[in-house]
Design an enzyme around this catalytic site. Structure first.
Site, PDB file in Angstrom:
ATOM      1  N   HIS A  63     101.483 -81.379  18.912  1.00  0.00           N
ATOM      2  CA  HIS A  63     101.511 -82.655  18.444  1.00  0.00           C
ATOM      3  C   HIS A  63     100.331 -83.666  18.713  1.00  0.00           C
ATOM      4  O   HIS A  63      99.942 -84.179  17.679  1.00  0.00           O
ATOM      5  CB  HIS A  63     102.974 -83.181  19.003  1.00  0.00           C
ATOM      6  CG  HIS A  63     103.293 -84.488  18.437  1.00  0.00           C
ATOM      7  ND1 HIS A  63     104.397 -84.679  17.765  1.00  0.00           N
ATOM      8  CD2 HIS A  63     102.822 -85.796  19.154  1.00  0.00           C
ATOM      9  CE1 HIS A  63     104.338 -86.102  17.483  1.00  0.00           C
ATOM     10  NE2 HIS A  63     103.337 -86.727  18.392  1.00  0.00           N
ATOM     11  N   GLU A  64     100.109 -83.697  19.830  1.00  0.00           N
ATOM     12  CA  GLU A  64      98.856 -84.549  20.248  1.00  0.00           C
ATOM     13  C   GLU A  64      97.650 -84.044  19.463  1.00  0.00           C
ATOM     14  O   GLU A  64      96.965 -85.120  19.054  1.00  0.00           O
ATOM     15  CB  GLU A  64      98.749 -84.750  21.569  1.00  0.00           C
ATOM     16  CG  GLU A  64     100.005 -85.164  22.508  1.00  0.00           C
ATOM     17  CD  GLU A  64     100.640 -86.550  21.874  1.00  0.00           C
ATOM     18  OE1 GLU A  64      99.679 -87.267  21.371  1.00  0.00           O
ATOM     19  OE2 GLU A  64     101.629 -86.698  21.899  1.00  0.00           O
TER      20      GLU A  64
ATOM     21  N   HIS B 254      97.561 -85.582  16.141  1.00  0.00           N
ATOM     22  CA  HIS B 254      96.817 -86.714  16.168  1.00  0.00           C
ATOM     23  C   HIS B 254      95.332 -86.795  16.139  1.00  0.00           C
ATOM     24  O   HIS B 254      94.805 -87.474  15.368  1.00  0.00           O
ATOM     25  CB  HIS B 254      97.356 -87.645  17.350  1.00  0.00           C
ATOM     26  CG  HIS B 254      98.649 -88.219  17.171  1.00  0.00           C
ATOM     27  ND1 HIS B 254      99.319 -88.798  16.217  1.00  0.00           N
ATOM     28  CD2 HIS B 254      99.914 -87.897  17.991  1.00  0.00           C
ATOM     29  CE1 HIS B 254     100.587 -89.133  16.269  1.00  0.00           C
ATOM     30  NE2 HIS B 254     100.825 -88.695  17.596  1.00  0.00           N
TER      31      HIS B 254
ATOM     32  N   HIS C  62      94.024 -85.951  13.090  1.00  0.00           N
ATOM     33  CA  HIS C  62      93.944 -86.880  12.185  1.00  0.00           C
ATOM     34  C   HIS C  62      92.893 -87.866  12.358  1.00  0.00           C
ATOM     35  O   HIS C  62      92.276 -88.031  11.107  1.00  0.00           O
ATOM     36  CB  HIS C  62      95.436 -87.591  12.331  1.00  0.00           C
ATOM     37  CG  HIS C  62      95.730 -88.599  11.328  1.00  0.00           C
ATOM     38  ND1 HIS C  62      96.769 -89.432  11.383  1.00  0.00           N
ATOM     39  CD2 HIS C  62      95.109 -89.023  10.061  1.00  0.00           C
ATOM     40  CE1 HIS C  62      96.721 -90.096  10.416  1.00  0.00           C
ATOM     41  NE2 HIS C  62      96.015 -89.995   9.614  1.00  0.00           N
TER      42      HIS C  62
HETATM   43 ZN   LIG Z   1     102.809 -88.652  18.491  1.00  0.00          ZN
END
Ligand SMILES: [Zn+2]
Length: 751
Positions: A528-529, A532, A535
């Site tokens: 998940h991190e 980011h 991204h």
């Molecule tokens: Zn998050």
């Protein structure tokens, strides 16, 4: 995700963007953030002027210098001293205000270049200082630093207000916004003009002087409360603990948990004992495995009472004050409630639409909890436990049901989940989907010896893409949860600047030489991190304030939640989920059982999360009615029909997302909103050639990961998917029947 206001204040560039994750371990915004959201300016106003220090800070202050070294410069972590923060912040704020004054008083008529672009280029020094300040706040927060923070937060709030309340500056922005020149600008420039203009207006630029003054007072008062709130939670997390002296107190705990409890005791100078600390990563596994119901109850109470224990560190009064001030501010700015103000520029646009989605998911999720409890109660009865399931029993019996129903024991999975191997797995995924290559480097300073650094390049061309810092372990002074942070945004309007990002987590460090084994949930959080981070790394824009993860709150969790899906792809599992002793890949039979159990306990996960999100929204929809948080929480949960067997993921007195800053306030729903996009977007891969389909991956990069906030997120999504998102995929992902809800199709992006 913690978002800081940006340099120009106005544009809100989140200089420090941190993303927490709700679905996976707990997020929590940075304890002491100035506030604004990714795309919002802090609303603020100006009152006490930030004073220019009489004597300028000595140039020897290393935080004020340009970053030097490889990769276009890196943060000077080897030169940071806590006593330098205050002078560095003060000097850089003064410099930024002087830059703003020059822009505001430019004799030339306002145009894009001398106003909007000039703002993008202002506050460079402040941005660098503020970034390091944010890193210390979240990962190196000792007593000396927290004193600095308490002093500086209100000053920072006043500083942001001074910028957004600069009338001459606003007039120039407004002139550019209304000028015929606008139509000749690039789409990214036009959006930047719009963002500047609306952010200034939303921050009170149109108010009269008296209202501006009051607004700034409110913002400074809030900044003080936010800091105190976070510090109180941190206090309870660091001082609360269960200390065990007898091995019998450890009944049921797996060896890894016993080892980390022993290590926690040693590091607190209690060798030979065992310590369960008051954080989620310590308490949740204890609640899952401890056979000692009496101790489970103790651990549970300790954890859910953080910030709610009366006395000096209690947060209840602070919450009442924060809500009162937010309501007053919203009114001043012309909005019915804080929630309306916060959501105006989000993807949801209105609290009503966010509520509609939450309510649609709430009912089937609660129904699922009742089924889960029934299963657990039956199992407890069969075992002759003679108990009624209570909140401190939920995780424990859920684990037993998981074993009974799916023949799946998390302890059977864990030996295959080595932190470092999974990190290699993430890199491999990034290579497949984004064509990135990660190379470890040791030529840059770090702020703590456990932090490691990688250079990211393009696999084909070798082009430098950015730098990725990894700070994986828990330690005192580091806030709990996991998050991403952008130390520097990608941009190219004034030279080609590459990004620097970091991932931060709270894994328990193993003994030297021993692999760190993590849970399945932790593995998802890791990805998940990293989503980011990708991204940020994929960003390909011109202006820094619309770069990377600087997108609206209810969109920012979409790329990160999407990446979670790749943990369970066969490619990752076969190559990287390797047994820490034998090196054997995880057996397919075990993978099949994991898959079969994928919707298991979704009732718990969803209700735990949604109850927090609903309380957050309802508190901020209540307007100026004074709120007693304890009573409000109890009564609202009763009205909602909250099952008594579980508790909110974040009770209000410890709800850092919402009360340590403005950025996730009335915004905790964002994880659900983003997850609708996530579930629907993953369908694009499964409908095509699978999770590594190159054409879909290319569309994802082009329309989602690389565009930052240069386009409307709903448009970006449509360009990727060929249509608006549908909520059905989410319901299916969580195992809820979509017949149970009345969610209209395509509700997500209709205006
Ligand atoms: Zn998050």
């Amino acid at each position: 995700m913690r978002a800081a206001l940006n340099r120009t204040g106005a544009l809100l560039v989140t200089i420090v963007t941190m993303s927490g994750c709700a679905t996976a371990p707990n997020p929590a915004p940075s304890p002491s953030t100035p506030a604004p959201a990714a795309v919002e300016t802090t609303n603020t106003m100006n009152t006490p002027e930030v004073t220019v220090p009489a004597t300028p800070a000595p140039v020897t202050n290393p935080m004020l210098a340009e970053w030097t070294g490889p990769y276009g410069g890196v943060p000077p972590f080897d030169k940071i001293r806590v006593e330098d923060f205050k002078p560095a912040l003060e000097a850089s704020m003064a410099e930024n205000l002087a830059e703003i004054d020059r822009i505001a008083n430019d004799p030339a008529p306002p145009n894009f270049a001398n106003t909007i672009a000039a703002l993008e280029d202002a506050g460079r020094t402040f941005g660098r200082v503020e970034t390091i300040y944010g890193i210390w706040s979240s990962t190196m927060n000792d007593d000396a630093f927290s004193a600095v923070e308490s002093e500086m937060e209100p000053k920072l709030a006043a500083f942001y207000d001074q910028i957004t309340q600069n009338e001459k500056l606003f007039k120039r922005i407004e002139a550019v916004y209304n000028s015929p020149e606008k139509s000749t600008l690039t789409p990214e420039q036009q959006r930047l003009v719009w963002l500047n203009y609306t952010n200034f207006v939303r921050s009170g630029a149109r108010l009269d002087d008296a209202s501006k003054k009051r607004l700034s007072e409110i913002n400074q008062e809030l900044a003080g409360y936010f800091t105190k709130f976070s510090q109180n939670v941190l206090h309870d997390e660091q001082t609360g603990m269960l200390v065990f002296e007898n091995e019998s107190d450890l009944a049921g705990l797996p060896q890894s948990l016993r080892d980390s409890a022993a290590a926690a005791a040693s590091s607190r100078k209690m060798p030979g004992k065992w310590v369960i600390t008051n954080t989620r990563s310590s308490v949740a596994p204890f609640l899952t495995y401890s056979d000692r119901r009496d101790l489970r109850e103790k651990a549970w109470r300790m954890f859910v009472d953080r910030g709610d224990m009366g006395g000096e560190y209690d947060n209840n009064k602070i919450i009442t004050e924060i809500l009162r001030l937010r309501a007053e501010r919203a009114k001043l700015l012309g909005y019915p409630t804080h929630a309306h103000w916060r959501l105006e520029n989000s993807m949801a646009k209105t609290p009503e639409r966010a509520m509609e989605l939450m309510e649609a998911v709430w009912k089937p999720a609660v129904a699922r909890v009742h089924e889960e409890v029934r299963d657990m109660q039956q199992l407890a009865n069969k075992e002759g436990a003679k108990i009624t399931i209570e909140p401190w029993d939920y995780r424990y019996y859920a684990e037993k049901v998981r074993k009974a129903k799916y023949d799946l024991d998390q302890n059977e999975v864990k030996p295959y989940l080595q932190l470092e191997k999974l990190r290699e797995g993430m890199f491999w995924v990034a290579g497949q989907l984004f064509n990135f290559n990660f190379t470890p480097v040791t030529n840059v300073p770090v702020y703590q010896p456990d932090v490691r650094v990688w250079e990211v390049t393009d696999k084909t061309t070798g082009r430098h893409v950015g730098v990725w810092y990894f700070d994986p372990y828990a330690r005192p002074g580091k806030r709990s949860g996991a998050w991403m942070n952008a130390y520097r945004a990608q941009e190219r309007f004034n030279g080609d600047v590459t990004t620097i990002v970091s991932n931060n987590a709270n894994f328990v460090k193993g003994a030297p030489g021993e692999p760190v084994l993590i849970s399945w949930d932790d593995a998802r959080t890791l990805f998940h991190e990293f989503g980011h981070a990708l991204h940020g790394l994929s960003s390909n824009v011109t202006y820094p304030s619309v770069s990377g993860t600087r997108v609206v709150r209810d969109y920012v969790e979409f790329p990160s939640q999407l990446l979670e899906h790749w943990v369970s792809t066969p490619e990752v599992l076969q190559k990287f989920a390797l047994h820490y002793q034998t090196g054997e890949p995880i057996p397919q039979a075990l993978v099949d059982r994991i898959k079969k159990a994928s919707t298991f306990n979704q009732g718990f996960d969803t209700v735990e999360y949604l109850s927090s999100a609903l309380i957050d929204m309802k508190m901020h929809l209540a307007g100026s009615t004074p709120i007693d948080p304890d009573k409000f929480e109890r009564e609202t949960l009763a009205e909602l029909g909250m099952p008594k067997e579980l508790v909110m993921r974040h009770r209000t007195p410890q709800f850092l997302h919402v009360f340590s800053g403005d950025s996730y306030s009335a915004g905790y729903y964002s994880y659900l909103w983003s997850d609708v996009l996530t579930a629907d977007a993953y369908g694009a891969f499964t409908e095509a050639g699978g999770p590594y389909d190159p054409a879909v991956a290319a569309r994802l990069r082009q329309n989602i990961f690389s565009v930052g906030n240069t386009i409307d997120p709903a448009e970006g999504y449509r360009a990727f998917r060929g249509r608006d998102p549908r909520v059905e995929a989410l319901m299916e992902k969580r195992g809820f029947s979509s017949n149970n809800n009345n969610a209209p199709r395509q509700r997500m992006t209709k205006q």
